[in-house]
Design an enzyme around this catalytic site. Sequence first.
Site, PDB file in Angstrom:
ATOM      1  N   GLY A  91      -9.542  27.141 -37.354  1.00 32.78           N
ATOM      2  CA  GLY A  91     -10.691  27.539 -38.384  1.00 32.78           C
ATOM      3  C   GLY A  91     -10.078  27.573 -39.571  1.00 32.78           C
ATOM      4  N   LEU A  92      -9.157  28.529 -39.897  1.00 29.58           N
ATOM      5  CA  LEU A  92      -8.849  28.674 -41.338  1.00 29.58           C
ATOM      6  C   LEU A  92      -8.276  27.590 -41.953  1.00 29.58           C
ATOM      7  CD1 LEU A  92      -8.888  30.890 -43.140  1.00 29.58           C
ATOM      8  CD2 LEU A  92      -6.730  31.606 -42.587  1.00 29.58           C
ATOM      9  N   ASP A 120     -12.970  33.308 -36.299  1.00 29.22           N
ATOM     10  CA  ASP A 120     -12.239  32.052 -36.552  1.00 29.22           C
ATOM     11  C   ASP A 120     -12.980  30.772 -35.945  1.00 29.22           C
ATOM     12  OD1 ASP A 120      -9.482  30.774 -37.597  1.00 29.22           O
ATOM     13  OD2 ASP A 120      -9.779  30.116 -35.560  1.00 29.22           O
ATOM     14  N   ASP A 150       0.817  -1.154  -0.110  1.00 28.66           N
ATOM     15  CA  ASP A 150       0.044  -0.032  -0.017  1.00 28.66           C
ATOM     16  C   ASP A 150       0.717   1.280  -0.023  1.00 28.66           C
ATOM     17  OD1 ASP A 150      -1.973  -2.032  -0.016  1.00 28.66           O
ATOM     18  OD2 ASP A 150      -3.052  -1.350   1.995  1.00 28.66           O
TER      19      ASP A 150
END
Lengths: 429, 518
Positions: B421-422, B286, B36
């Site tokens: 985006g672009l 964008d 443990d």
Amino acid sequence: MSDTLTMQKPDAISGCGDLPVLRERGQREVFCGLTGIVWLHRKIQDAFFLIVGSRTCAHLMQSAAGVMIFAEPRFATAIIEERDLAGLADAHDELDRIVAQLLDRRPDIKLLFLVGSCPSEVIKLDLSRAASRLSRTYSPSVRILNYSGSGIETTFTQGEDACLAALVPSLPASPQGCPASLLVVGALPEVVEDQFSRIFDDLGIDVRFFPPRHAAELPPVGPNTRMLLAQPFLAETARLIEDRGATLLVAPFPFGVDGTTAWLQVAATAFGVDPLAFRRATEPGRERARRALQRYRCQLWGKKIFFFPDSQLEIPLARFLSRELSMELVEVGTPYLHRQHLKAELALLPAGTLISEGQDVDRQLDRCRAAKPDIVVCGLGLANPLEAEGMTTKWSIELVFSPIHGYDQAGDLAELFVRPLSRRARLVA
Amino acid sequence: MRLTVWTYEGPPHVGAMRIATAMEGVHYVLHAPQGDTYADLLFTMIERRAKRPPVTYTTFQARDLGSDTAALFKTAVEDAYARFQPTAMIVGASCTGELIQDDPGGLARALNLPIPVIPLDLPSYQRKENWGASETFYQLVRTLAGSSAPSGSKPPRRPEGLPARCNILGPSALGFRHRDDVEEITRLLGRLGIVVNVVAPLGATAADLARLSEADFNVVLYPEIAATTAKWLERTFGQPATKTIPIGVGATRDFISEVAALAGVDPAPLLAGDETRLPWYSRSVDSTYLTGKRVFIFGDATHAIAAARIAAQELGFEVVGLGTYAREFAREVREAAKLYDIEALITDDYLEVEARVAELRPELVLGTQMERHIAKRLGIGCAVISAPVHVQDFPARYSPQMGFEGANVIFDSWVHPLMMGLEEHLLAMFRDDPEFHDGATPSHLGTTTELEQVPAPATVQTEKAAVLWSSEAEKEVGKIPFFVRGKARRNTERFAADTGVALITVETLYDAKAHFGR
């Protein structure tokens, strides 16, 4: 050295040859035997490891395996729940159900280990009974065995010992009167196994490796078997293979140039290999390893090293670092000291080397701080705190996961110790 | 029994460790076997803490079971007290310790230590990590804060003119961005003129917990850890607690209004400010390409619910899946899922989550480290929003999830895995060109196929240098991990050329390895 010794009660010290051994029984900071599954499941490629345990076991496995989250690994945990504890009678039914679910999902599995854990041991869940019952159901397509990787019985690499020991009764008997053959015992990375294979071929020794890469390729064993251990933590496995009639060849372990040569030499002698042939077969490797080590010698020369107990590899590695790279051994901790298997190694340690067996982690940390070593080999729980105190550390687990055996890994092994030192040097410079 | 491959939460005693490790001067003695102790590495490796967690494990072994594990536990408590001199101690058992029924609480009490010793009863076979953390925090607060004022009495109201005071409850060790959230929210409260009385458990001492009742109200940042405690504080000291989790712009504004009402201050000046870039970035052209991106969300309840709101209302995504591994908060997540007309996924079975992701085919996964692996395998972009965490979820930079800066961080980290985006537009235009195809991922993201191709230049070199590889050597080099294989190949060829070797054998390969080192 005398300072560190006087901190302990004198009755805790006993000799091992001329080496002082400090026995400790306090808090241990070591993994349990379940961790061995991390490398064993990759070694035996059609085996599955089913831990019968708690959420803690499952959590340990994924924490120890670190980022290695595979799509669906060949290990899993059957987590014991409250209702299993309420009545033991149905724990076996539950296990049957889970194994059925598992094998249905993974038809590629040929060997299934039921792996005992701390909770399953404490509630005395009889996994050997479960394994033989399930074997009857799934034979011959799946072989089902059991062993314990519990932390109350095994420490870290002892899990491999327990696993291999469980496999020994399945090894076929070698035919009567067949010529002697060599059995190398202990999980090795494939690339290392192949290197050793080539050397043994050159020596004209018929060699098999255990564990095999596939469940169906179990090597035969019998009175004509000469057994060479590749790992220092295989006490039970070796004992069982000896019971099958094999002869144990005691040798130093194949770390570094000298260790590898001595290891191969013991096999060569047992098989009556001509000394000239031995030299021919090993010289290129020895030469390469010597060159590879040369690069690191000045960086490690005279550096003080302190080993916390972890994998039982500590003594062979300490021997390699002191003899071949002139490092100074401050304390060599090992979770367990197998005097017979390590006889050849202990003889090669510098006189007066302090060996500690077992652990009391807080007292060991006190000794470590007092000794101010140049590098500390320790587990993952201690490494960053020690670094933060200004010490340089090497994670011991990397020594278990990396290929470090044999001539062509000698340089890599030395480099594992050089890297933390050179990193620290770069960062403070 | 339950078949489990990967788990979202550890056992409850790991939750207790998260509380003890977060606090100062609190020590945890855990009746547990040696295995443990792995839990230490969660804190030292994943969170990069510079100190060992304040935990002593008894590490009993099989041979101790027949003798006296109770004596072992008492010795461990005494030694831990002598060595670490804590101001409070918690004691308990892990899953195995629970089975041997040694009663850690009773044993510790019998030692009569001069500090508060709090026994924990964490049923390992029923409960999990977050519950364990919550219960531990609650027991600590009950014991340490309860003694500071008689139960049921309310502290005197603050005199007129003094600023309102609050506690921040919930941040712990190993939490997802807790460190930075606390800083962000403390700053926000400060700008409203509210004084932070105590932050707990992160950084709090036992004495700090005793001062909790001095606050006017409580800010609950992580209900998984602090909701139970906050309810008790409300009952005992009449301190109201916040309900809004300030993740996202809308939620942060709601939170400001909520705390302002509790503190009796005017939120208008702060709300009038232009505090975060997320709304503008989201409106800028964008981001048009983010519209309707299908997103799958999974995590703890708090972060999953907050993420769904941001995704739908602030980024214009479509939430196609929402779920949690925290069954304790299933009701809240089901409620939230209704807002998006979907059925919540409540499970702690990793394979079930993977199957759902594969079935829904989202374009973005917002999840835990587990979902990050699922997404990677399925080739889907992913951002981590919740624990369970890994080392990369503790960035060196300031990186909160809460408050206005948290919203900025979220915009960046969620949009990054998506096609810009672009770029998406251009890819669509040039879809049939050899450089652009449907399988192409954004250029700013590395791909495994690119990594695999790294050795390619070496092949060209081979032809030029006219060095041949024997089939054995070729096989051997294939055993080297792919990420260093290219280098090994190049080094070997250079070595062969330098030493006049025409045919590369396995020996040459290793000669070169020895020559160049790593």
